[in-house]
Design a protein around this motif. Structure first.
Motif, PDB file in Angstrom:
ATOM      1  N   HIS A 180      50.095  29.165  36.477  1.00  0.00           N
ATOM      2  CA  HIS A 180      49.372  29.170  35.200  1.00  0.00           C
ATOM      3  C   HIS A 180      47.921  29.627  35.383  1.00  0.00           C
ATOM      4  O   HIS A 180      47.389  30.361  34.542  1.00  0.00           O
ATOM      5  CB  HIS A 180      49.438  27.785  34.549  1.00  0.00           C
ATOM      6  CG  HIS A 180      50.759  27.503  33.899  1.00  0.00           C
ATOM      7  ND1 HIS A 180      50.997  26.401  33.102  1.00  0.00           N
ATOM      8  CD2 HIS A 180      51.932  28.188  33.916  1.00  0.00           C
ATOM      9  CE1 HIS A 180      52.246  26.424  32.661  1.00  0.00           C
ATOM     10  NE2 HIS A 180      52.836  27.496  33.149  1.00  0.00           N
ATOM     11  N   ASP A 181      47.280  29.222  36.477  1.00  0.00           N
ATOM     12  CA  ASP A 181      45.882  29.628  36.742  1.00  0.00           C
ATOM     13  C   ASP A 181      45.747  31.154  36.803  1.00  0.00           C
ATOM     14  O   ASP A 181      44.710  31.707  36.424  1.00  0.00           O
ATOM     15  CB  ASP A 181      45.446  29.001  38.078  1.00  0.00           C
ATOM     16  CG  ASP A 181      44.001  29.312  38.453  1.00  0.00           C
ATOM     17  OD1 ASP A 181      43.094  28.757  37.803  1.00  0.00           O
ATOM     18  OD2 ASP A 181      43.777  30.116  39.385  1.00  0.00           O
ATOM     19  N   ASP A 182      46.795  31.821  37.294  1.00  0.00           N
ATOM     20  CA  ASP A 182      46.755  33.280  37.470  1.00  0.00           C
ATOM     21  C   ASP A 182      47.069  34.060  36.192  1.00  0.00           C
ATOM     22  O   ASP A 182      46.909  35.283  36.167  1.00  0.00           O
ATOM     23  CB  ASP A 182      47.760  33.696  38.562  1.00  0.00           C
ATOM     24  CG  ASP A 182      47.314  33.247  39.949  1.00  0.00           C
ATOM     25  OD1 ASP A 182      46.096  33.078  40.163  1.00  0.00           O
ATOM     26  OD2 ASP A 182      48.191  33.082  40.821  1.00  0.00           O
ATOM     27  N   LEU A 183      47.557  33.392  35.154  1.00  0.00           N
ATOM     28  CA  LEU A 183      47.963  34.107  33.932  1.00  0.00           C
ATOM     29  C   LEU A 183      46.798  34.886  33.316  1.00  0.00           C
ATOM     30  O   LEU A 183      45.629  34.495  33.464  1.00  0.00           O
ATOM     31  CB  LEU A 183      48.492  33.106  32.895  1.00  0.00           C
ATOM     32  CG  LEU A 183      49.917  32.597  33.114  1.00  0.00           C
ATOM     33  CD1 LEU A 183      50.214  31.415  32.180  1.00  0.00           C
ATOM     34  CD2 LEU A 183      50.939  33.713  32.911  1.00  0.00           C
TER      35      LEU A 183
ATOM     36  N   MET B  45      44.180  32.919  31.635  1.00  0.00           N
ATOM     37  CA  MET B  45      43.361  32.033  32.478  1.00  0.00           C
ATOM     38  C   MET B  45      42.512  32.929  33.402  1.00  0.00           C
ATOM     39  O   MET B  45      41.597  33.574  32.921  1.00  0.00           O
ATOM     40  CB  MET B  45      44.242  31.069  33.280  1.00  0.00           C
ATOM     41  CG  MET B  45      45.119  30.166  32.421  1.00  0.00           C
ATOM     42  SD  MET B  45      44.316  28.664  31.827  1.00  0.00           S
ATOM     43  CE  MET B  45      44.113  27.743  33.333  1.00  0.00           C
ATOM     44  N   ASP B  46      42.830  33.013  34.702  1.00  0.00           N
ATOM     45  CA  ASP B  46      41.978  33.808  35.612  1.00  0.00           C
ATOM     46  C   ASP B  46      42.405  35.272  35.715  1.00  0.00           C
ATOM     47  O   ASP B  46      41.720  36.070  36.354  1.00  0.00           O
ATOM     48  CB  ASP B  46      41.962  33.182  37.012  1.00  0.00           C
ATOM     49  CG  ASP B  46      41.203  31.865  37.046  1.00  0.00           C
ATOM     50  OD1 ASP B  46      40.566  31.522  36.034  1.00  0.00           O
ATOM     51  OD2 ASP B  46      41.246  31.178  38.085  1.00  0.00           O
ATOM     52  N   ASP B  47      43.543  35.594  35.152  1.00  0.00           N
ATOM     53  CA  ASP B  47      44.021  36.983  35.129  1.00  0.00           C
ATOM     54  C   ASP B  47      44.028  37.592  36.532  1.00  0.00           C
ATOM     55  O   ASP B  47      43.339  38.569  36.804  1.00  0.00           O
ATOM     56  CB  ASP B  47      43.124  37.812  34.174  1.00  0.00           C
ATOM     57  CG  ASP B  47      43.758  39.168  33.864  1.00  0.00           C
ATOM     58  OD1 ASP B  47      44.948  39.370  34.183  1.00  0.00           O
ATOM     59  OD2 ASP B  47      43.045  40.028  33.309  1.00  0.00           O
ATOM     60  N   ASP B  48      44.805  36.980  37.420  1.00  0.00           N
ATOM     61  CA  ASP B  48      44.905  37.465  38.802  1.00  0.00           C
ATOM     62  C   ASP B  48      46.246  38.137  39.047  1.00  0.00           C
ATOM     63  O   ASP B  48      47.275  37.712  38.500  1.00  0.00           O
ATOM     64  CB  ASP B  48      44.724  36.291  39.784  1.00  0.00           C
ATOM     65  CG  ASP B  48      43.268  36.073  40.136  1.00  0.00           C
ATOM     66  OD1 ASP B  48      42.641  37.029  40.632  1.00  0.00           O
ATOM     67  OD2 ASP B  48      42.745  34.963  39.900  1.00  0.00           O
ATOM     68  N   THR B  49      46.204  39.159  39.908  1.00  0.00           N
ATOM     69  CA  THR B  49      47.436  39.917  40.184  1.00  0.00           C
ATOM     70  C   THR B  49      47.984  39.648  41.583  1.00  0.00           C
ATOM     71  O   THR B  49      49.082  40.084  41.905  1.00  0.00           O
ATOM     72  CB  THR B  49      47.174  41.431  40.041  1.00  0.00           C
ATOM     73  OG1 THR B  49      46.093  41.773  40.920  1.00  0.00           O
ATOM     74  CG2 THR B  49      46.800  41.796  38.607  1.00  0.00           C
ATOM     75  N   LEU B  50      47.196  38.934  42.415  1.00  0.00           N
ATOM     76  CA  LEU B  50      47.613  38.701  43.802  1.00  0.00           C
ATOM     77  C   LEU B  50      47.522  37.215  44.125  1.00  0.00           C
ATOM     78  O   LEU B  50      46.513  36.573  43.841  1.00  0.00           O
ATOM     79  CB  LEU B  50      46.662  39.487  44.732  1.00  0.00           C
ATOM     80  CG  LEU B  50      47.051  39.578  46.197  1.00  0.00           C
ATOM     81  CD1 LEU B  50      48.287  40.473  46.379  1.00  0.00           C
ATOM     82  CD2 LEU B  50      45.887  40.158  47.015  1.00  0.00           C
ATOM     83  N   ARG B  51      48.572  36.694  44.730  1.00  0.00           N
ATOM     84  CA  ARG B  51      48.601  35.267  45.117  1.00  0.00           C
ATOM     85  C   ARG B  51      49.470  35.141  46.362  1.00  0.00           C
ATOM     86  O   ARG B  51      50.576  35.624  46.405  1.00  0.00           O
ATOM     87  CB  ARG B  51      49.191  34.447  43.963  1.00  0.00           C
ATOM     88  CG  ARG B  51      49.461  32.980  44.234  1.00  0.00           C
ATOM     89  CD  ARG B  51      48.239  32.143  44.467  1.00  0.00           C
ATOM     90  NE  ARG B  51      47.362  32.042  43.318  1.00  0.00           N
ATOM     91  CZ  ARG B  51      46.164  31.392  43.365  1.00  0.00           C
ATOM     92  NH1 ARG B  51      45.750  30.793  44.468  1.00  0.00           N
ATOM     93  NH2 ARG B  51      45.405  31.379  42.286  1.00  0.00           N
ATOM     94  N   ARG B  52      48.945  34.454  47.354  1.00  0.00           N
ATOM     95  CA  ARG B  52      49.675  34.260  48.617  1.00  0.00           C
ATOM     96  C   ARG B  52      50.147  35.615  49.180  1.00  0.00           C
ATOM     97  O   ARG B  52      51.261  35.731  49.703  1.00  0.00           O
ATOM     98  CB  ARG B  52      50.849  33.288  48.429  1.00  0.00           C
ATOM     99  CG  ARG B  52      50.379  31.865  48.066  1.00  0.00           C
ATOM    100  CD  ARG B  52      51.512  30.899  47.799  1.00  0.00           C
ATOM    101  NE  ARG B  52      51.024  29.513  47.736  1.00  0.00           N
ATOM    102  CZ  ARG B  52      51.752  28.476  47.342  1.00  0.00           C
ATOM    103  NH1 ARG B  52      53.004  28.655  46.947  1.00  0.00           N
ATOM    104  NH2 ARG B  52      51.245  27.265  47.331  1.00  0.00           N
TER     105      ARG B  52
HETATM  106 MG    MG Z   1      42.040  31.173  39.965  1.00  0.00          MG
END
Ligand code: MG
Ligand code: IPE
Ligand code: IPE
Ligand code: MG
Ligand code: MG
Length: 302
Positions: A93-96, A99-106
Motif C-alpha cells: 500500500h505504501d508503494d501505491l 501514497m509514495d508512488d514507487d515502482t521498485l521494491r525489494r
Molecule cells: Mg515509501
C-alpha cells in the motif's frame, strides 16, 4: 561488532519465517489465482526479515536459559509470519500511486506495476487478514493468543502503522517539529517493530519485568529503524536499497535528515543504540541477539 554466529543465526531466522510464510499463503494456483500469485510475490520477496528476527530474538530473551518447547517454536513461527505479513501489506500500500508512488521494491517491480492497482490494494487487504489468521493458529494458551492479537491489531491500526501513514500523507511539504516527526515515525514504523519484539515475549509467556525491558528496547529500536531508513534514502544507492533512493526529498517528505541534517541524525542513531543496549541489561546473555539486532539496525544508517 563481532558477528561470530550472528549471521548464521539471522540466516536461520530468514529460512524459518520464509517456510512459515510459504505454508500460510494459499497456493498460487488456488482461485482466484492472480490474487494469490500477487500475494505470494509481495510476501515471499527478498525482504531482510528484521521483524521476524526480532520475534525470535525476543522469544530467546524471554525464555532465558531454557530452550523453547515445540509449541513455543511453532508459536514463534506463526508470530514471525504474522508480523512479516502485516509489513508486506504495508509496503504494497505504501508503494501505491496514491501514497509514495514507487515502482521498485525489494529489487523488483512493485505489486501495482507487476500486476495492477486494484490487485495491489486487494493483496494488502488479504495479507492483513491472513496475518491475523496465522497468529490465531499459534498453539499456545488462548489467553496469550488473545493478548498477541490485541497487540498486533493495535500496532497495525489507526493508533499505530496506519495512523502514522495518515500523518505521513498529511505532512508532505510541511515543516514538522521534532516531536511531531518522532510521533509519526514511532507510529508508522516503530509500532510494528515494537509489536514484533513484544509478540516474541508474549507467545513464550514472558513475565512483567521481561516485558518492561522488551518495551523499553522496542521504543529505541523502532525509532532507530525509521531514522536509519531516512538516512539511507539520502546516502545509499537504488541498487543497494532495492527501492528508489532519494525519494523523500523528491516528494518533500519531512524526515530526520531534512529536519536535523545527516550528522545529527547519525548521532541520534548512536544514542538510540545505547538506549536499546541499556534496556536489555536486566535480560543479560539470552538477549544477545536483540543486542546484535539493535547494532544491525543502527549500523545500516551509519
Ligand atoms: Mg515509501
Ligand atoms: C521498509 O522496511 C519500510 C520501513 C518501515 C522503513 P524494511 O527495510 O524492513 O523492508 P524489507 O522488509 O527489508 O524489504
Ligand atoms: C514506510 O515508510 C512505512 C510503512 C509503514 C510502510 P517509507 O515510505 O519511508 O518506507 P520506504 O522507504 O518506502 O520503504
Ligand atoms: Mg511512505
Ligand atoms: Mg523510506
Amino acid at each position: 561488532m563481532n558477528n561470530t554466529g550472528f549471521d548464521d543465526w539471522l540466516d536461520a531466522c530468514v529460512a524459518q519465517v520464509q517456510q512459515a510464510l510459504d505454508t500460510a499463503l494459499p497456493a498460487d494456483n488456488a482461485a482466484p489465482a492472480r490474487l494469490h500469485q500477487a500475494m505470494r510475490y509481495a510476501a515471499l520477496g527478498p525482504g531482510k526479515r528484521i521483524r521476524a528476527a526480532l520475534v525470535y530474538a525476543a522469544g530467546e530473551a524471554a525464555l532465558g536459559s531454557s530452550a523453547p518447547n515445540s509449541a513455543q517454536t511453532i508459536a514463534l513461527n506463526h508470530a514471525a509470519a504474522a508480523v512479516e505479513l502485516i509489513h508486506a501489506y504495508s509496503l504494497v500500500h505504501d508503494d501505491l500511486p496514491c501514497m509514495d508512488d514507487d515502482t521498485l521494491r525489494r529489487g523488483r517491480p512493485t505489486v501495482h506495476v507487476q500486476y495492477d492497482e486494484a490487485t495491489a490494494m486487494l493483496v494488502g487487504d488479504a495479507l492483513q487478514a491472513l496475518a491475523f489468521a496465522t497468529l490465531a493458529l499459534a498453539p499456545v494458551a488462548p489467553a496469550l493468543v488473545l493478548q498477541a492479537t490485541q497487540l498486533l491489531a493495535h500496532a497495525a491500526g489507526s493508533l499505530g502503522m496506519v495512523g502514522g501513514q495518515a500523518i505521513d500523507c498529511a505532512s508532505v511539504g510541511q515543516a514538522l517539529t521534532r516531536a511531531q516527526l518522532e510521533q509519526m515515525h514511532q507510529m508508522k514504523t516503530g509500532a510494528l517493530l515494537g509489536a514484533s519484539v513484544l509478540l516474541g515475549g508474549v507467545v513464550t509467556g514472558a513475565g512483567s519485568a521481561t516485558r518492561q525491558a522488551l518495551e523499553a528496547y522496542a521504543g529505541a529500536i523502532g525509532l532507530a529503524f525509521q531514522v536509519a531508513d531516512d538516512i539511507l534514502d539520502v546516502t545509499a544507492s537504488t541498487a543497494t536499497l532495492g527501492k528508489t533512493a532519494g525519494k523523500d526529498a523528491a516528494q518533500h517528505k519531512p524526515t530526520y535528515v531534512s529536519l536535523l541534517g545527516l550528522d545529527v541524525a547519525q548521532d541520534l542513531l548512536r544514542d538510540l543504540r545505547s538506549q536499546a543496549h541499556t534496556a536489555l541489561r536486566p535480560l543479560a546473555g539470552p538477549a544477545r541477539h536483540l543486542t546484535q539486532l539493535a547494532d544491525l539496525i543502527v549500523d545500516r544508517g551509519r
